[in-house]
Design a protein around this motif. Structure first.
Motif, mmCIF file in Angstrom:
data_model
loop_
_atom_site.group_PDB
_atom_site.id
_atom_site.type_symbol
_atom_site.label_atom_id
_atom_site.label_comp_id
_atom_site.label_asym_id
_atom_site.label_seq_id
_atom_site.Cartn_x
_atom_site.Cartn_y
_atom_site.Cartn_z
ATOM 1 N N GLY A 265 32.176 5.393 21.476
ATOM 2 C CA GLY A 265 31.514 5.862 20.328
ATOM 3 C C GLY A 265 30.866 5.233 19.641
ATOM 4 N N ASP A 266 30.635 5.569 18.272
ATOM 5 C CA ASP A 266 29.850 4.557 17.275
ATOM 6 C C ASP A 266 29.977 3.259 17.223
ATOM 7 N N ALA A 267 31.276 3.013 17.548
ATOM 8 C CA ALA A 267 31.858 1.715 17.217
ATOM 9 C C ALA A 267 31.441 0.596 18.464
ATOM 10 N N ALA A 268 30.938 1.085 19.729
ATOM 11 C CA ALA A 268 30.461 0.379 20.918
ATOM 12 C C ALA A 268 29.196 0.320 21.062
ATOM 13 N N MET A 269 28.872 -0.723 21.881
ATOM 14 C CA MET A 269 27.711 -1.097 22.623
ATOM 15 C C MET A 269 27.977 -1.118 24.347
ATOM 16 N N TRP A 270 27.212 -0.196 24.920
ATOM 17 C CA TRP A 270 27.516 -0.222 26.516
ATOM 18 C C TRP A 270 26.160 -0.404 27.316
ATOM 19 N N PRO A 271 26.531 -0.764 28.497
ATOM 20 C CA PRO A 271 25.478 -0.819 29.294
ATOM 21 C C PRO A 271 24.592 0.425 29.870
ATOM 22 N N TYR A 272 23.331 0.311 29.738
ATOM 23 C CA TYR A 272 22.306 1.592 30.160
ATOM 24 C C TYR A 272 21.311 0.834 30.908
ATOM 25 N N ARG A 273 21.148 1.083 32.177
ATOM 26 C CA ARG A 273 19.793 0.455 32.768
ATOM 27 C C ARG A 273 19.458 -0.869 32.634
ATOM 28 N N GLY A 323 17.897 10.527 27.696
ATOM 29 C CA GLY A 323 17.498 9.093 28.103
ATOM 30 C C GLY A 323 17.568 8.480 26.794
ATOM 31 N N ASN A 324 17.109 7.228 26.844
ATOM 32 C CA ASN A 324 17.059 6.096 25.752
ATOM 33 C C ASN A 324 15.736 5.237 25.665
ATOM 34 N N THR A 325 15.145 5.343 24.635
ATOM 35 C CA THR A 325 14.086 4.325 24.399
ATOM 36 C C THR A 325 13.658 4.104 22.895
ATOM 37 N N ARG A 326 13.341 3.059 22.642
ATOM 38 C CA ARG A 326 12.498 3.145 21.338
ATOM 39 C C ARG A 326 10.979 2.584 21.341
ATOM 40 N N THR A 327 10.637 2.107 22.526
ATOM 41 C CA THR A 327 8.940 1.805 22.927
ATOM 42 C C THR A 327 8.784 2.294 24.118
ATOM 43 N N TRP A 328 7.822 2.919 24.475
ATOM 44 C CA TRP A 328 7.019 3.619 25.462
ATOM 45 C C TRP A 328 5.702 3.363 25.388
ATOM 46 N N ASP A 329 5.072 3.428 26.516
ATOM 47 C CA ASP A 329 3.426 3.198 26.798
ATOM 48 C C ASP A 329 2.667 4.444 26.455
ATOM 49 N N LYS A 330 3.244 5.476 26.863
ATOM 50 C CA LYS A 330 2.509 6.852 26.702
ATOM 51 C C LYS A 330 3.402 8.059 26.523
ATOM 52 N N THR A 331 2.848 9.142 25.903
ATOM 53 C CA THR A 331 3.736 10.378 26.014
ATOM 54 C C THR A 331 2.995 11.372 26.849
ATOM 55 N N LEU A 332 3.705 12.234 27.499
ATOM 56 C CA LEU A 332 3.335 13.272 28.459
ATOM 57 C C LEU A 332 3.919 14.555 27.718
ATOM 58 N N VAL A 333 2.842 15.701 27.841
ATOM 59 C CA VAL A 333 3.379 17.026 27.152
ATOM 60 C C VAL A 333 3.262 17.920 28.029
ATOM 61 N N ARG A 334 4.598 18.733 27.835
ATOM 62 C CA ARG A 334 4.639 19.890 28.855
ATOM 63 C C ARG A 334 4.966 21.093 28.109
ATOM 64 N N GLY A 335 4.135 22.329 28.403
ATOM 65 C CA GLY A 335 4.272 23.314 27.445
ATOM 66 C C GLY A 335 3.282 23.022 26.158
ATOM 67 N N SER A 336 3.572 23.696 24.933
ATOM 68 C CA SER A 336 2.705 23.597 23.785
ATOM 69 C C SER A 336 3.481 23.519 22.519
ATOM 70 N N LEU A 337 3.140 22.369 21.862
ATOM 71 C CA LEU A 337 3.788 21.997 20.524
ATOM 72 C C LEU A 337 3.317 23.514 19.521
ATOM 73 N N ASN A 338 2.364 23.893 19.804
ATOM 74 C CA ASN A 338 1.886 25.203 18.739
ATOM 75 C C ASN A 338 2.726 26.532 19.279
ATOM 76 N N GLU A 339 3.319 26.482 20.641
ATOM 77 C CA GLU A 339 4.154 27.670 20.752
ATOM 78 C C GLU A 339 5.763 27.458 20.553
ATOM 79 N N LYS A 340 6.037 26.288 20.233
ATOM 80 C CA LYS A 340 7.330 26.029 19.941
ATOM 81 C C LYS A 340 8.141 25.548 21.230
ATOM 82 N N GLU A 341 7.740 25.872 22.491
ATOM 83 C CA GLU A 341 8.309 25.577 23.545
ATOM 84 C C GLU A 341 7.608 24.289 24.225
#
Length: 393
Positions: A265-273, A323-341
């Motif tokens: 839980g919140d108390a731990a750090m664990w290995p991921y990728r 997933g998990n990341t705090r840095t990325w090179d690019k974002t890809l969008v599927r659907g429409s942010l204007n349509e809520k989905e």
């Protein structure tokens, strides 16, 4: 949560040994997730959202010790000591101490009507204080701050959110999604004051909060102030030989550096990728509890390799993140942010997805999980094409 679900899984699997839960709180184990949302909105609900009926513990011979604090652990003798001086032996120990609040030091922060939200007692005080209040100021625009903004806006309060560092959730979810959350809240009447710190909390003659003074000299009327600036792992148990970083370091089985001691839980750090991560969300606490229990029953039998997952409900919308990341090179969008989905993939330089946010059930969680697990580059046009199913990408 982790401790409860370790116990729950042991019971489900027919564990025949003794199980003790030691908790410094005075409340039966409960689910903290609804406290910022539906529980807070239900004016008549005064009980916590319990994880199990109270009779469950007695029925399953669970030794539940509330209002009890562990002061020390002796790994060599495999014992713990409580604040009462009682020594309790263990064969397996699970550290699930969670996290503690990150606090601000602001002149006037002792005013009545200034709150942090960490546990049920805090939530109850906030609910009772807010009943006849109109102006709510929230300091911090992370998930807890925004969930509270959603709740109190729906309760008819005038809500202002003060954020010192940039835009809401921008560092976690990027500029596009940050703008979406901001616009969503503004459409419900929430006011944002960005790139400003609270300089002082002003009181009235009764010692109640009356307003918040910002560093630019602006004053915001406040009948209640909620400070939501995050948490840090609870490191109050200082045990020699227990490896730590941001939290207690565990391996893929939930084991710490000390024999027969687990953490989750919140108390731990664990290995991921291939690197250690720390995540403060309900789903991780639950799933790690189940995994630890299975490893207690059968040593090193259950590798924890679940993709980190969290969700947030705000107004009538639901947002999920795998997933998990705090840095990325690019974002890809599927659907429409204007349509809520929509879905937003956070990809690396090779267009391999590191994490995906998906809104309002645009996709099924299992399909997003399978896409992440394939660990293959995404084609931007194909990802954006809603006529191509996720499992065909």
């Amino acid at each position: 949560i982790t401790g409860f679900y370790v116990m729950n899984e042991l019971v489900k699997q027919g564990f025949s040994g003794e199980i003790s839960i030691i908790d410094s709180k005075g409340v039966y184990p409960y689910n903290p997730y609804p406290l910022t949302k539906e529980w807070m909105m239900d004016k008549d609900e005064l009980e916590p959202p319990f994880l199990a009926e109270k009779a469950f513990y007695a029925d399953n011979n669970i030794d539940l010790r509330l209002n009890t604090r562990v002061t020390s652990i002796n790994p060599e003798e495999q014992t713990i000591t409580t604040q009462l001086g009682e020594t309790i032996p263990y064969d397996h120990l699970v550290i699930a101490t969670g996290s503690t609040l990150r606090r601000l030091s602001i002149p006037g922060d002792d005013a009545e009507g200034v709150f942090y939200l960490r546990d049920f007692d805090d939530a109850m005080k906030i609910k009772q204080w807010s009943r006849d209040k109109e102006n709510v100021v929230i300091i911090g625009s992370g998930f807890i701050g925004l969930e509270l903004a959603s709740t109190f806006s729906q309760l008819g309060k005038k809500v202002s959110v003060v954020e010192k560092f940039g835009k809401p959730l921008e560092r976690i979810l990027g500029e596009q999604v940050s703008e979406y959350f901001t616009n969503m809240h503004q459409a419900h009447g929430v006011t944002f004051i960005l790139d400003q710190a609270a300089e002082k909390l002003n009181k009235n003659a009764d010692g109640h909060i009356s307003s918040v003074l910002l560093e630019n000299g602006q004053t915001i009327k406040a009948d209640m102030v909620l400070i939501a600036v995050g948490v840090v792992p609870d490191s109050s148990l200082d045990v020699e030989g227990l490896d730590r970083d941001r939290g207690i370091i565990v391996n893929e089985y939930g084991e710490t550096s000390l024999a027969n001691i687990y953490a989750g839980g919140d108390a731990a750090m664990w290995p991921y990728r291939d690197h250690l991560i720390h995540i403060e969300h309900w789903e991780t606490a639950w799933s790690q509890g189940v995994s630890i229990a299975r490893n207690i029953l059968n040593e090193k039998s259950n590798i924890y390799k679940i993709n980190p997952y969290f969700w947030t409900d705000q107004y009538d919308q639901t947002f999920e993140y795998l997933g998990n990341t705090r840095t990325w090179d690019k974002t890809l969008v599927r659907g429409s942010l204007n349509e809520k989905e929509f879905a937003v993939a956070y990809v690396d330089s090779e267009s391999v997805p590191l994490a995906i946010l998906f809104a309002n059930k645009i996709e099924k969680r299992k399909d997003i999980r399978n896409l992440l697990n394939r660990n293959q580059p995404l084609d931007e046009e194909r990802f954006a094409d809603m006529n191509i199913a996720i499992d065909e990408l």
